[in-house]
Structures are given as C-alpha cells and as structure tokens.
Design a protein around this motif. Structure first.
Motif, PDB file in Angstrom:
ATOM      1  N   UNK A   3      37.609  -8.027 -47.807  1.00 44.44           N
ATOM      2  CA  UNK A   3      37.351  -8.243 -46.427  1.00 44.44           C
ATOM      3  C   UNK A   3      37.997  -7.599 -45.017  1.00 44.44           C
ATOM      4  N   UNK A   4      38.248  -6.111 -45.160  1.00 46.21           N
ATOM      5  CA  UNK A   4      39.285  -5.728 -44.271  1.00 46.21           C
ATOM      6  C   UNK A   4      39.373  -6.258 -42.995  1.00 46.21           C
ATOM      7  N   UNK A   7      44.827  -8.721 -41.247  1.00 54.17           N
ATOM      8  CA  UNK A   7      45.512  -8.998 -41.554  1.00 54.17           C
ATOM      9  C   UNK A   7      46.523  -7.958 -42.501  1.00 54.17           C
ATOM     10  N   UNK A   8      45.625  -7.107 -42.558  1.00 56.66           N
ATOM     11  CA  UNK A   8      46.343  -6.186 -43.649  1.00 56.66           C
ATOM     12  C   UNK A   8      48.301  -5.495 -42.545  1.00 56.66           C
ATOM     13  N   UNK A  11      50.396  -7.981 -42.163  1.00 57.42           N
ATOM     14  CA  UNK A  11      51.009  -7.821 -44.194  1.00 57.42           C
ATOM     15  C   UNK A  11      51.766  -6.915 -44.299  1.00 57.42           C
TER      16      UNK A  11
ATOM     17  N   UNK B 103      49.149 -13.582 -52.408  1.00 61.46           N
ATOM     18  CA  UNK B 103      48.437 -12.752 -51.306  1.00 61.46           C
ATOM     19  C   UNK B 103      48.515 -11.583 -51.823  1.00 61.46           C
ATOM     20  N   UNK B 106      43.880 -10.527 -51.839  1.00 63.85           N
ATOM     21  CA  UNK B 106      43.393 -10.022 -50.355  1.00 63.85           C
ATOM     22  C   UNK B 106      43.946  -8.571 -51.025  1.00 63.85           C
ATOM     23  N   UNK B 107      42.989  -8.176 -50.420  1.00 64.37           N
ATOM     24  CA  UNK B 107      42.747  -6.671 -50.464  1.00 64.37           C
ATOM     25  C   UNK B 107      43.931  -6.068 -49.060  1.00 64.37           C
ATOM     26  N   UNK B 108      43.753  -6.744 -48.467  1.00 65.99           N
ATOM     27  CA  UNK B 108      44.410  -6.606 -46.924  1.00 65.99           C
ATOM     28  C   UNK B 108      45.947  -6.166 -47.231  1.00 65.99           C
TER      29      UNK B 108
END
Lengths: 166, 219
Positions: A3-4, A7-8, A11, B103, B106-108
């Motif tokens: 689930x994008x 957070x991307x 990060x 962390x 997570x793909x993010x």
C-alpha cells in the motif's frame, strides 16, 4: 499489505535527513581524520627521508673529517720524528764539536807541559853544566878570573831576568 | 502473520498525514544511527583505537566498494551510498528486536529509496554526458531499442525496491509460519538467518546495485 502512501515521502525525508546528519557526524570527521593521518604519515616519511639524507651527509662529513684528522696526526708524527732526528743529529754534532775542543785543549796543555818540561830540563842542564864548568874552571883559574867570570855570568843573568830594571 | 504496516496515529490530527509503525521505527532507526555515529566518532585520534577503528573500518569498507566502480569519485558518492548501506542494514536488523518490524518490510521504504537512487543515477548521467547526450544514449546501440531501454530504466527502481521488500517480507512470513508450526527454540536459528544474514546481505545488495546503476548511467 502493499500500500503506497505518504510513508514513502516520509521515508525519503528520513533518508535525506540521515544522509545530512551522517555526513556531519560520521563521514566528515572520519574523512578528516583519515586525511589528517595520511598527511601526517606523508610528512613523517618526507621528514624521515630528509633526516636520512642529512644523516648520510653528516656521515660523509665525519668520514672526511676522520680522514683529515688521520692525515693530520700522521703529519704531526712525521714532523715530530723529523724534528727528533734533527735534534739527535744536532746533539751528536755538538758532542763531536765539544769532544774536539776538549781534545784540542788537552793537546795544548800537553804542548804547554812539554814546553815547560823542556825549559826545566834546559835550566837544570845549564845549572849542571855551570857546576861542572865551575868545578873544572876552579882547578885552572885563579880567584880573580873566577870572580870576573862570575860577575859576567850574573850580569848576563840579570840582563836575562830583570831586563830594564838595571 | 505480519499484517503489514499499520497506521498508528495521524500527524497533527490530519487524516492525510498518517503515521505508520514503519515510519515510527524508521525515525527510531535514524535516531539510534545518529547516536551510534556520534558515539563512534567521539574523540577521534590520529592513532585509532577501539570504537574509532569500527567507524573507520565501516567507512573505508564502503569506500572500497564504491571506488572501483566509480573511479576517482569514491569520496563524492560515499555519503549517499554509505547512508543506504547503514540505513537499510539497520532497518533490516531492527526486525530482530521483538515487537519491532523492519521498516524495509514496507514497500514505501524500499520504493522511496529506490526512487532516490533512480533520480540520483539519472542526474549523474546527465551531469556526465549533458541532458541531450544522456537522452540520446537511450537510442543506442540502435534506435529501435529506445522503448526497451526506457522500459528497463523504469524497471530498475521496481526490481530494486521489490527485491529488498520481498526478501524481508518473505523472511518474516516464513518465520511466522515456523512459529505457528514449531514454537519454542526452533525459530531462533531462522531468526539469525533471515534477520541477521539476509538482512545484511540485502543491504549490501541494495547498496551495490545503487552503485552499479549510477555507474551504468555515467558510462
């Protein structure tokens, strides 16, 4: 599960903040100390090479100085030997001269003694001759003649011995 | 089973600013890494001893990986590549701590980092060859390869991010399954394998792939 979301971006931001902070607190100081160490080592090697060259130069200098000192010392010894030889020759010459002088003096003394002895002998001989003559003459001459002769003889003696006093 | 990232709270109470557990652990990782870095580089000396050796070894080992592939630019790329190594490595290892999830699972996280590498590699390519020169290189060696080259460029961040994500999540799933099948001491060596070994290897791979993408873009 996949689930994008925002957070991307968070990060990515985390990563960039970490990059900045690590650059400041880890890579920067480590790079600095590594460079500093490299420079120090380089300088120390250069210094050591320089010192080695200086040491070699000093060694060469010392060797030359030692050689010079040796030459000088052998020179001094040579000179001293030469001087000693000259001095000994001089002493010998002086001794010879002195010996010759002594010899000469002694010869002179001997000559003198000879002359004196000869004179003494002659004087004694004259006296003896006179005595003998007197004895012979006493037999043949009279008293007057005898006195005359005596006077003559004394006169002669005076003339011989006193010279101008008469 | 690991249910994947969970929204824990919302930043400033806004519903469009969710804070997931991934993000919280990411922040924790950043803080721990900085504390560790500050501790390791405290009181650096010309003659290294103890912890300074660790810090120097870490930095120079990463430098030694970069320098052969990007000759002469080791120190320029070191902060970027080393941060990838350290951040991903730390994020992988933190899953070892009970109650914390990696962390990088997570793909993010992985996609975010892969996109940063993607942007950096293209920027470096343009910096090296000029913008036009760089785009022209996609049409080589023959022009009809242009679409393929473009597709492969976009495949790079995807493969880059999914490789790490898949390894970490896969490891987690396997360990969860083992926990259910054989609880007790059986999962312990598996933890060592999946969290420590795979974690460090994947961090190394992620970093090396990043170096090679930049290197390829520049050549």
């Amino acid at each position: 599960m996949v689930n994008i979301n925002t957070t991307l971006l968070w990060q990515v931001l985390n990563f960039l903040v970490l990059l900045w902070l690590l650059k400041k607190y880890l890579y920067g100081p480590i790079k600095e100390i590594l460079d500093k160490r490299e420079n120090t080592i380089k300088n120390e090697i250069a210094e050591a090479e320089k010192e080695h060259a200086e040491a070699m130069e000093l060694k060469e200098e010392h060797r030359a100085e030692l050689k010079r000192a040796r030459e000088k010392s052998s020179d001094i010894v040579d000179k001293a030997e030469r001087r000693a030889r000259e001095r000994s020759k001089e002493i010998i010459t002086q001794a010879k001269v002195q010996a010759e002088k002594v010899e000469e003096d002694k010869l002179k003394e001997i000559e003198q003694a000879k002359v004196e002895a000869r004179k003494e002998i002659r004087d004694d001989f004259t006296d003896i001759t006179l005595l003998a003559a007197a004895q012979m003459i006493e037999k043949e001459l009279d008293r007057n003649k005898h006195e005359e002769l005596m006077a003559k003889y004394i006169n002669q003696l005076d003339k011989k011995k006193l010279g101008d006093v008469q | 089973m690991n249910p994947g990232p969970q929204v824990v709270t919302h930043l400033f109470g806004k519903s469009y600013l969710p804070v997931t557990d991934t993000l919280l652990i990411g922040w924790l990782s950043v803080i721990l890494i900085i504390i560790l870095a500050k501790y390791l580089t405290k009181n650096l000396k010309l003659r290294p001893e103890g912890k300074q050796n660790v810090a120097e070894l870490m930095v120079t080992a990463i430098y030694d990986q970069i320098e052969p592939m990007l000759p002469g630019e080791g120190w320029r790329f070191l902060p970027f590549i080393a941060t990838i190594f350290i951040y991903i490595g730390f994020c992988n290892l933190i899953g070892f701590v009970p109650g914390l999830t990696s962390p990088t699972g997570d793909l993010n996280t992985t996609l975010g980092l892969a996109l940063v590498v993607f942007l950096v590699s293209h920027y470096e390519g343009m910096r090296e060859k000029g913008v036009w020169g760089y785009f022209k290189s996609f049409g080589q060696p023959v022009i009809f390869l242009l679409p393929l080259n473009i597709v492969s460029e976009f495949a790079k961040p995807i493969s880059h991010s999914f490789r790490l994500f898949g390894n970490i999540v896969g490891g987690g799933i396997i360990i969860t399954l083992i926990y259910q099948a054989a609880p007790g001491l059986v999962p312990v060596p598996l933890h060592a394998w999946f969290d420590l070994f795979i974690g460090l290897i994947q961090a190394l791979i992620f970093g090396m792939v990043a170096i090679s993408y930049i290197s390829v873009a520049k050549s």
